[in-house]
Design a protein around this motif. Structure first.
Motif, PDB file in Angstrom:
ATOM      1  N   SER A  16       3.001 -13.634  -2.476  1.00 26.59           N
ATOM      2  CA  SER A  16       3.124 -12.599  -1.450  1.00 26.59           C
ATOM      3  C   SER A  16       2.170 -11.459  -1.711  1.00 26.59           C
ATOM      4  N   GLU A  20       4.470  -7.600   1.641  1.00 26.42           N
ATOM      5  CA  GLU A  20       5.490  -8.644   1.828  1.00 26.42           C
ATOM      6  C   GLU A  20       6.576  -8.535   0.760  1.00 26.42           C
ATOM      7  N   GLU A  68      -2.876 -11.121  -1.818  1.00 25.08           N
ATOM      8  CA  GLU A  68      -1.694 -11.941  -2.025  1.00 25.08           C
ATOM      9  C   GLU A  68      -1.700 -12.369  -3.486  1.00 25.08           C
TER      10      GLU A  68
END
Length: 179
Positions: A16, A20, A68
């Protein structure tokens, strides 16, 4: 401190971005381990420096784009070691219980209203947990060890909320009506 391990757990469940992660903390992990967005981003930097996570390569330019993250083998091993490390329970810190103790000294004006407010909040949280249990953990989906462990965490939250609802209900009954 457990925050790095909460982040490693969340990233192992699903790579993530920081944004997120903060959303996932608000919706799930945050029910039992809260962290601010700033704490999460700071910890991501520390975990990256320690070689426990890395930003996944991006297809385009990095500037202004969300990173990410994924967990590296060293991060997985650190989490595995932490899971098996003994830790004593921490003493309960409750401003509400402290408020009640103070009320014994200076008087209980306004205390019943605060207890009733807390009761409503705990009832709402219990209802939320029960909805999550019904949605995410029907009996037929509790077969794997990961699902059983996740369900046990949720059951712990359900049981704690039931405790608070029962205790606050009894406390309000013991105190009787406001004078």
């Amino acid at each position: 401190m457990s925050l790095p391990y909460a982040i490693l757990t969340a990233l192992l469940e699903k790579p993530s971005s920081g944004l997120e992660l903060t959303r996932r903390f608000d919706r799930s992990i945050g029910y039992f381990w809260s962290a601010t967005h700033q704490q999460i981003y700071r910890e991501l930097g520390r975990l990256e420096e320690a070689g426990h996570i890395r930003a996944l390569p991006s297809a385009g330019p990095v500037r202004g784009q969300r990173k990410e993250y994924e967990v590296l083998p060293g991060g997985r091993e650190a989490l595995r070691e932490w899971v098996g490390t003994p830790e004593d329970p921490k003493p309960l810190r409750s401003a509400l219980l402290l408020r009640m103790r103070a009320a014994a000294v200076v008087g209980a004006a306004g205390l019943r209203a605060e207890l009733a407010r807390h009761l409503a909040l705990h009832r709402a949280q219990l209802d939320e947990y029960l909805r999550i249990e019904e949605r995410d953990f029907p009996a037929e989906r509790r077969g794997t060890e990961p699902d059983r462990l996740r369900h046990l965490v949720l059951r712990g939250g359900i049981d704690l909320e039931r405790f608070w609802v029962e205790w606050l209900t009894a406390a309000l009954a013991d105190l009787g009506p406001e004078d």
